[in-house]
Design a protein around this motif. Structure first.
Motif, short mmCIF file in Angstrom:
data_model
loop_
_atom_site.label_atom_id
_atom_site.label_comp_id
_atom_site.label_asym_id
_atom_site.label_seq_id
_atom_site.Cartn_x
_atom_site.Cartn_y
_atom_site.Cartn_z
N ALA A 31 0.84 -1.19 0.00
CA ALA A 31 0.00 0.00 0.00
C ALA A 31 0.88 1.24 0.00
O ALA A 31 2.10 1.16 0.22
N ARG A 32 0.25 2.39 -0.24
CA ARG A 32 0.97 3.65 -0.13
C ARG A 32 0.03 4.73 0.38
O ARG A 32 -1.19 4.62 0.29
N GLY A 33 0.62 5.77 0.92
CA GLY A 33 -0.13 6.93 1.37
C GLY A 33 0.72 8.17 1.18
O GLY A 33 1.87 8.10 0.72
N ARG A 34 0.15 9.32 1.53
CA ARG A 34 0.87 10.58 1.39
C ARG A 34 0.96 11.26 2.75
O ARG A 34 -0.05 11.49 3.41
N LEU A 35 2.19 11.56 3.16
CA LEU A 35 2.42 12.22 4.44
C LEU A 35 2.22 13.71 4.22
O LEU A 35 2.98 14.36 3.50
N ARG A 36 1.20 14.29 4.84
CA ARG A 36 0.81 15.66 4.52
C ARG A 36 0.42 16.40 5.80
O ARG A 36 0.18 15.77 6.83
#
Length: 391
Positions: free
Chosen positions: A135-140
Motif C-alpha cells: 500500500a501507499r499513502g501521502r504524508l501531509r
C-alpha cells in the motif's frame, strides 16, 4: 482496490518459521557459534521504546517513520523524544501477521508518498484466506489547524495471490530500484511450500512492480507463463531485501530447521524452495541440500543452526569505514546483529554480536550510525537503539 480502512486492531506478537510458534521457539534458539564477537565495537544508545515494532525508515529531515505490528504508523523525531501516530491501519495481526515494512518513495521530497505493507483478510473482490498487501499513502499536513503530519490518501496497490488461510510467512519487504523506477516486493510462500514453485502464484517470489503496484514491463518470466510480476522464485520467508552500491540485489530469508539464507537475486532464477534447502523439515524429514548440479540458484551464505534473520541493510556510511559495503541482518531467535562481508557478487560470514533481544530491523541513519529495532513490547525489549563507534 478500495482505499484502506483505518482502525486499531488487537496486538499479537509474531514468531518466525513454518513450525507452530512453540515448536519454532524450541528448535531455533541455538545461536550460531561461528564468528561471534563478544566485545562489541560499538556504543549503544537507546533512542525510543515501542510496542512490537516491525520496521522503520528515515525521512530527509532526519525524523523516522516506525511501524508497530498492531497497525500504528508513528512519526518520530530524530532524538526519539517526540512521536505522533500518523495512521492506524486495519491489519490481521494473528501469528506473524500485522503492519510490516515502510519505505519512503524515491521522490518523497516532492511527492511525500510512503509505501508500506501489511497482512489482511479483507481484500476487495477476493476471498478464501489472507494475503500480504502493498500500500501507499501521502504524508501531509494535518489540515485541522493542529500542526503535525498525517498519512492520508492511503490506497492498496497489490496483494499476494492466491489468498490462503494461515498466519505465517507473509514477508512484505520493499526496495526501490537504484533508478527509482521500480519497486521490488517480497511475498512469502505462506507456509504452503509448493506455491513457491507455482508459476501462476506470486507467493514465494521476489516481485518487480511499477510504482503504482502493477507488474513491471519486461519481467523475465512472463513469456514463460509465469505471473507477470515475478522476478525470481523458489523462496520461503523473505524478510529482507536491499540493493548495494553496485546495483546488486540482495535478499535474506528464513530456512526451515536450519538453512537460513542470504541470496544474490538474479532475474528469472529459481532458488529451490521447497525442493532444495540447506535445512530440514521441522518433523525431521530431509530436504536435499543445494548442489551445483541441481538447477537451482544456491545461497551465497547459509546458517545451520539458524539465526532467524529479520531486516536487511547494506551499509554505505562513514562512521564505520571498515564495514562500508557490508550487509547487516537482525537476528530474531539468535538475538543478534549479524554482519555479512559482501565482495562484488560474493558473500561470506562476518561478525555476530549478541544483542540480548530479538532484532527485527536494521537501518542506517543519516549520519552513518546503525539503528536496530528490537522485536518486543513497549517496556520489554521493544527499543530502538543507535549504534556508534566505541571511543
Amino acid at each position: 482496490m478500495r482505499p484502506v480502512t483505518l482502525a486499531l486492531p488487537v496486538l499479537l506478537i509474531a514468531c518466525s518459521g513454518n513450525a507452530p510458534a512453540a515448536q519454532e521457539a524450541a528448535t531455533a534458539t541455538a545461536a550460531n557459534p561461528a564468528a561471534t564477537v563478544l566485545d562489541k565495537p560499538f556504543a549503544q544508545t537507546v533512542v525510543a521504546d515501542f510496542d512490537a515494532p516491525w520496521a522503520m525508515t528515515f525521512l530527509p529531515d532526519g525524523s523516522m517513520l516506525v511501524t508497530e505490528k498492531q497497525g500504528r504508523i508513528l512519526l518520530v523525531s530524530a532524538d526519539g523524544k517526540k512521536r505522533e501516530v500518523v495512521a492506524n491501519v486495519t491489519v490481521d495481526s494473528a501469528g506473524q501477521g500485522g503492519l510490516m515494512d515502510i519505505v519512503p518513495a524515491p521522490d518523497f521530497a516532492t511527492s511525500q508518498r510512503v509505501y508500506f505493507s501489511y497482512s489482511s483478510s479483507q481484500i476487495e473482490g477476493q476471498s478464501g484466506g489472507k494475503a500480504v498487501i502493498l500500500a501507499r499513502g501521502r504524508l501531509r499536513p494535518d489540515g485541522g489547524g493542529k500542526g503535525g503530519e498525517r498519512l492520508g490518501e492511503i490506497e492498496a496497490l497489490f496483494n499476494g495471490t492466491p489468498l490462503v488461510p494461515g498466519n505465517g510467512h507473509y514477508s512484505g519487504r520493499i526496495a526501490f530500484s537504484p533508478d527509482g523506477k521500480y519497486l521490488f516486493f517480497t511475498a512469502g510462500e505462506r507456509q504452503k511450500f509448493e506455491p513457491a514453485q507455482d508459476p501462476k502464484a506470486t507467493l514465494g517470489k521476489v516481485l518487480r512492480l511499477t510504482l503504482d503496484g502493477k507488474p513491471a514491463p519486461g519481467n523475465p518470466l512472463a513469456a514463460q507463463g509465469f505471473h507477470p510480476a515475478v522476478w525470481s522464485y523458489g523462496h520461503r520467508n523473505l524478510l529482507g531485501i536491499a540493493f548495494d552500491a553496485q546495483g546488486n540485489l540482495w535478499e535474506q530469508e528464513m530456512g526451515p530447521k536450519g538453512g537460513d539464507e542470504v541470496n544474490l537475486i538474479l532475474p528469472g532464477k529459481n532458488y529451490g524452495w521447497p525442493r532444495a534447502s540447506n535445512g530440514s523439515h521441522y518433523d525431521g524429514r530431509d530436504i536435499p541440500d543445494h548442489t551445483p548440479s541441481d538447477g537451482f540458484e544456491a545461497p551465497k551464505v547459509s546458517w545451520n543452526p539458524v539465526i532467524s534473520p529479520g531486516g536487511l541493510m547494506i551499509y554505505s556510511g562513514n562512521l564505520f569505514p571498515a564495514w562500508k559495503g557490508d550487509a547487516f541482518i537482525g537476528g530474531l531467535s539468535s538475538q543478534a546483529l549479524i554482519r555479512v562481508d559482501l565482495n562484488g557478487t560474493n558473500a561470506a560470514k562476518g561478525d555476530q554480536w549478541d544483542m540480548g533481544a530479538r532484532i527485527r530491523e536494521v537501518e542506517q541513519g543519516p549520519d552513518g550510525a546503525i539503528y536496530v529495532l528490537e522485536d518486543g513490547k513497549d517496556g520489554s525489549q521493544g527499543r530502538l537503539i543507535k549504534l556508534t563507534p566505541r571511543t
